[in-house]
Design a protein around this motif. Structure first.
Motif, mmCIF file in Angstrom:
data_model
loop_
_atom_site.group_PDB
_atom_site.id
_atom_site.type_symbol
_atom_site.label_atom_id
_atom_site.label_comp_id
_atom_site.label_asym_id
_atom_site.label_seq_id
_atom_site.Cartn_x
_atom_site.Cartn_y
_atom_site.Cartn_z
ATOM 1 N N LYS A 1 0.816 -1.209 0.000
ATOM 2 C CA LYS A 1 0.000 0.000 0.000
ATOM 3 C C LYS A 1 0.854 1.264 0.000
ATOM 4 C CE LYS A 1 -3.913 -2.236 2.283
ATOM 5 N NZ LYS A 1 -4.840 -2.239 3.437
ATOM 6 N N MET A 2 1.995 1.225 0.706
ATOM 7 C CA MET A 2 2.839 2.409 0.760
ATOM 8 C C MET A 2 3.442 2.712 -0.605
ATOM 9 S SD MET A 2 3.899 4.891 2.642
ATOM 10 C CE MET A 2 3.917 4.491 4.392
ATOM 11 N N LYS A 3 3.827 1.674 -1.348
ATOM 12 C CA LYS A 3 4.372 1.892 -2.689
ATOM 13 C C LYS A 3 3.320 2.543 -3.591
ATOM 14 C CE LYS A 3 6.946 -1.252 -4.780
ATOM 15 N NZ LYS A 3 7.371 -2.457 -5.544
ATOM 16 N N LEU A 4 2.082 2.061 -3.517
ATOM 17 C CA LEU A 4 1.006 2.631 -4.329
ATOM 18 C C LEU A 4 0.766 4.085 -3.962
ATOM 19 C CD1 LEU A 4 -1.311 2.239 -6.386
ATOM 20 C CD2 LEU A 4 -2.745 1.528 -4.469
ATOM 21 N N ALA A 5 0.731 4.385 -2.657
ATOM 22 C CA ALA A 5 0.498 5.762 -2.216
ATOM 23 C C ALA A 5 1.640 6.676 -2.659
ATOM 24 C CB ALA A 5 0.347 5.795 -0.696
ATOM 25 N N VAL B 1 1.683 5.822 7.513
ATOM 26 C CA VAL B 1 2.758 6.085 8.485
ATOM 27 C C VAL B 1 2.254 5.864 9.907
ATOM 28 C CG1 VAL B 1 4.196 7.908 9.493
ATOM 29 C CG2 VAL B 1 4.089 7.642 7.016
ATOM 30 N N ALA B 2 1.025 6.278 10.181
ATOM 31 C CA ALA B 2 0.446 6.046 11.515
ATOM 32 C C ALA B 2 0.322 4.551 11.793
ATOM 33 C CB ALA B 2 -0.924 6.724 11.604
ATOM 34 N N ILE B 3 -0.071 3.779 10.790
ATOM 35 C CA ILE B 3 -0.144 2.320 10.948
ATOM 36 C C ILE B 3 1.252 1.754 11.203
ATOM 37 C CG2 ILE B 3 -0.641 0.161 9.722
ATOM 38 C CD1 ILE B 3 -2.908 1.680 8.274
ATOM 39 N N ALA B 4 2.256 2.297 10.501
ATOM 40 C CA ALA B 4 3.641 1.838 10.695
ATOM 41 C C ALA B 4 4.115 2.109 12.116
ATOM 42 C CB ALA B 4 4.562 2.518 9.686
ATOM 43 N N VAL C 1 10.822 6.526 17.116
ATOM 44 C CA VAL C 1 9.750 5.708 16.549
ATOM 45 C C VAL C 1 9.116 6.436 15.360
ATOM 46 C CG1 VAL C 1 7.466 4.725 16.982
ATOM 47 C CG2 VAL C 1 9.272 4.459 18.692
ATOM 48 N N LYS C 2 8.900 7.750 15.495
ATOM 49 C CA LYS C 2 8.331 8.521 14.390
ATOM 50 C C LYS C 2 9.275 8.532 13.180
ATOM 51 C CE LYS C 2 5.376 11.656 17.065
ATOM 52 N NZ LYS C 2 4.115 11.172 16.465
ATOM 53 N N LEU C 3 10.585 8.708 13.456
ATOM 54 C CA LEU C 3 11.562 8.686 12.368
ATOM 55 C C LEU C 3 11.528 7.352 11.632
ATOM 56 C CD1 LEU C 3 14.737 10.412 13.892
ATOM 57 C CD2 LEU C 3 13.427 11.179 11.909
ATOM 58 N N ALA C 4 11.468 6.266 12.400
ATOM 59 C CA ALA C 4 11.428 4.935 11.782
ATOM 60 C C ALA C 4 10.158 4.749 10.967
ATOM 61 C CB ALA C 4 11.523 3.865 12.870
ATOM 62 N N ALA C 5 9.039 5.287 11.472
ATOM 63 C CA ALA C 5 7.774 5.174 10.741
ATOM 64 C C ALA C 5 7.849 5.937 9.418
ATOM 65 C CB ALA C 5 6.621 5.688 11.594
ATOM 66 N N TRP C 6 8.455 7.125 9.426
ATOM 67 C CA TRP C 6 8.564 7.903 8.197
ATOM 68 C C TRP C 6 9.597 7.311 7.241
ATOM 69 C CZ3 TRP C 6 5.682 11.152 5.657
ATOM 70 C CH2 TRP C 6 4.638 11.779 6.338
ATOM 71 N N SER C 7 10.510 6.490 7.775
ATOM 72 C CA SER C 7 11.481 5.845 6.889
ATOM 73 C C SER C 7 10.815 4.806 5.996
ATOM 74 C CB SER C 7 12.600 5.186 7.702
ATOM 75 O OG SER C 7 12.165 3.981 8.311
ATOM 76 N N THR C 8 9.579 4.421 6.316
ATOM 77 C CA THR C 8 8.863 3.450 5.473
ATOM 78 C C THR C 8 8.305 4.096 4.201
ATOM 79 O OG1 THR C 8 6.734 3.794 6.615
ATOM 80 C CG2 THR C 8 8.205 2.081 7.499
ATOM 81 N N VAL C 9 8.448 5.415 4.084
ATOM 82 C CA VAL C 9 7.967 6.127 2.887
ATOM 83 C C VAL C 9 9.103 6.201 1.876
ATOM 84 C CG1 VAL C 9 6.940 8.249 1.998
ATOM 85 C CG2 VAL C 9 6.444 7.500 4.343
ATOM 86 N N PRO C 10 8.971 5.591 0.710
ATOM 87 C CA PRO C 10 10.024 5.702 -0.306
ATOM 88 C C PRO C 10 10.081 7.117 -0.865
ATOM 89 C CG PRO C 10 8.137 4.531 -1.193
ATOM 90 C CD PRO C 10 7.840 4.762 0.264
ATOM 91 N N ASN C 11 11.064 7.386 -1.721
ATOM 92 C CA ASN C 11 11.244 8.712 -2.308
ATOM 93 C C ASN C 11 10.058 9.036 -3.218
ATOM 94 O OD1 ASN C 11 12.113 10.886 -4.090
ATOM 95 N ND2 ASN C 11 14.156 10.550 -3.244
ATOM 96 N N VAL C 12 9.167 9.886 -2.737
ATOM 97 C CA VAL C 12 7.899 10.136 -3.432
ATOM 98 C C VAL C 12 8.091 10.786 -4.811
ATOM 99 C CG1 VAL C 12 5.664 11.311 -3.311
ATOM 100 C CG2 VAL C 12 6.603 10.195 -1.278
#
Length: 520
Positions: free
Chosen positions: A251-255, A312-315, A373-384
């Motif tokens: 889902k994150m890749k699609l978003a 990101v909140a789910i992550a 924890v927030k930094l790690a959660a945002w690290s799950t977002v690839p280069n948009v």
């Protein structure tokens, strides 16, 4: 782990993979085009089709050799540059690669010699069967490699074993029939067919522009037009299927590729163009096409598509559960008989990988702060922005290919092969499929970050203990070697094209002519 070592290891693998993938698509497509051309020869027994098949077979052979040579390098990199990755998931990832070598590579390697040197030794039908086996082998090779890669994108059929501290296979059939792997295979293979069709059509157009080998070029262009039109339509349809697979599994890749920061309520619209910004986490000046994203991603008009901020909140929640899993695992390591710890681990085992994301910021994830924890959660977002623009470039070229082949098909049907504006366009279009394919590979691999295996193993934990000097040395070495190989390959292909399809026949006629005075 030194992050410079991780980044350089990723750079080295990316360079070798992208270079290798210059050869793979053309091999995939040309192999089955040779089957089509030789089938026409077997059915008609017209010598021109034998000449056509042999000429394109020479270009296939040049490309095939380079593809094999560059692919071997990548196999070694898993053990040398990504040793912990190989240790952690090798039980699953290694199996498809081993089958690829034992089944597909041995098949094509066994019969490729017969295909090149068996023209005058095998019956036409037998030689056609040999050509088909080579084509089958090349495509099976792609299947097994993409099963392995598909598992990295969607790790089904495997589970973490707290006793061996590794991922292990629990359902190999689930690995084989992974929906992401199947979607990637058909999409990638179809793209290879388009690549080969554009190549054949472009070279044929070049001959027609020069007024050379007109009968050869027209027949080759007709085959390429029909094969390319079917393949280009397949790429778009199967690309849609890949998008649908992302909805359930990535889902994150699609978003990210849609630069969709907030959940898109039904009916979700597709962003045709826009300018995503990482700084303010929004997409500026976006133009949306209503309903399209909902139809692609959910096959409906009444289901929402989740956005980056919600994911990101789910992550974050999964990272917190991952810390609990990590704590339970440490207790099991200290006392394998601790049943309470084992019971606790079982409840959160699927989130262990998310807990490991914290190791980038703190040695012990249990000591992580809320900010970490927030930094790690945002690290799950690839280069948009990279995801957004590579996808649109790839998709745009895909639709251009449909238009190109539809035009070619109409012109060939009307026997207007020598329409000069189209011939120039066909020559100029030769690089486009390679650009789209390379962008597609970037989209797939950048979109998986920060994971080596999605949700299981962060990329930064998978690298070997190498030095920056060692990596720079090999990167420079590979770049020089591959650059030299590229020059050699392009030179050989251009030389074969310059000689033309009737070079052997002309050489034989010249030899006979030279021998006549001596006989007299």
């Amino acid at each position: 782990m030194d992050l410079a070592v991780v980044d350089l290891s990723r750079l080295q693998f990316a360079l070798t993979a992208l270079y290798h993938f210059l050869f793979v698509p053309l091999t995939l497509g040309l192999s089955f085009m040779l089957v089509i051309m030789e089938s026409i020869y077997v059915m008609t027994r017209r010598p021109i089709w034998r000449t056509i098949t042999r000429f394109w077979g020479v270009l296939f052979g040049i490309n095939f050799v380079l593809g094999v040579a560059t692919g071997l390098t990548m196999e070694f990199q898993f053990g040398m540059n990504w040793s912990y990755y190989s240790h952690y998931v090798g039980d699953i990832f290694g199996a498809p690669l081993a089958i690829e070598g034992l089944m597909a590579f041995f098949l094509e390697a066994t019969f490729v010699g017969l295909m090149f040197f068996g023209w005058d030794k095998l019956k036409p039908v037998t030689h056609l069967f040999v050509t088909f086996l080579v084509a089958l082998g090349t495509n099976l090779s792609a299947l097994w490699i993409l099963i392995a890669n598909g598992w990295m994108q969607n790790p089904v059929g495997a589970a973490f074993n707290p006793d061996s501290m590794r991922m292990e296979v629990v359902d190999f059939m689930a690995v084989l029939f992974n929906p992401v792997a199947q979607a990637k295979f058909v999409h990638t293979v179809s793209a290879g067919y388009v690549c080969a069709a554009v190549f054949v059509m472009g070279v044929s157009a070049f001959y027609l522009l020069k007024g050379k080998h007109r009968g050869f070029a027209k027949r080759s262009m007709t085959v390429a037009a029909a094969f390319g039109l079917a393949s280009s339509l397949s790429v778009v349809v199967l690309g849609d299927e890949s998008g649908y697979a992302l909805t359930d599994n990535q889902k994150m890749k699609l978003a990210a590729l849609e630069a969709m920061w907030h959940t898109e309520e039904a009916p979700a619209g597709l962003t045709a163009i826009g300018f995503p910004s990482l700084e303010d986490r929004k997409t500026h000046y976006e133009i949306k096409i209503p309903y399209v994203l909902g139809l692609i991603a959910t096959r409906s008009v009444d289901k929402p598509v989740e956005g980056i901020l919600e994911l990101v909140a789910i992550a974050e929640d999964r990272i917190e559960r991952g810390v609990v899993a990590y704590d339970a695992l440490e207790k099991i390591k200290a006392d394998p008989t601790d049943m309470a710890a084992r019971g606790q681990f079982e409840t959160v085992r699927n989130d262990l990988g998310y807990g490991l994301l914290l190791k980038r910021y703190v040695e012990d994830p249990r000591l992580a702060t809320p900010d970490q924890v927030k930094l790690a959660a945002w690290s799950t977002v690839p280069n948009v922005p990279v995801m957004f623009w590579t996808f649109r470039t790839m998709a745009g070229i895909g639709f251009l290919m449909i238009g190109l082949f539809a035009t070619a098909f109409v012109l060939c049907t009307l026997r207007k092969h020598e329409t000069r504006w189209f011939l120039r366009l066909a020559v100029l279009a030769i690089p486009l499929p390679w650009i789209a394919i390379e962008f597609g590979w970037i989209l797939a691999e950048v979109g998986r970050q920060p994971w080596a295996v999605d949700g299981v193993l962060p990329t930064f934990l998978g690298a070997s203990s190498l030095t920056v000097t060692q990596l720079w040395t090999t990167i420079i070495g590979f770049t020089l070697l591959y650059g030299a190989l590229a020059v050699i390959e392009v030179g050989l292909i251009l030389k074969a094209i310059k000689k033309g399809p009737f070079h052997e026949q002309e050489a034989q006629d010249q030899s006979a002519a030279d021998a006549e005075p001596a006989v007299a």
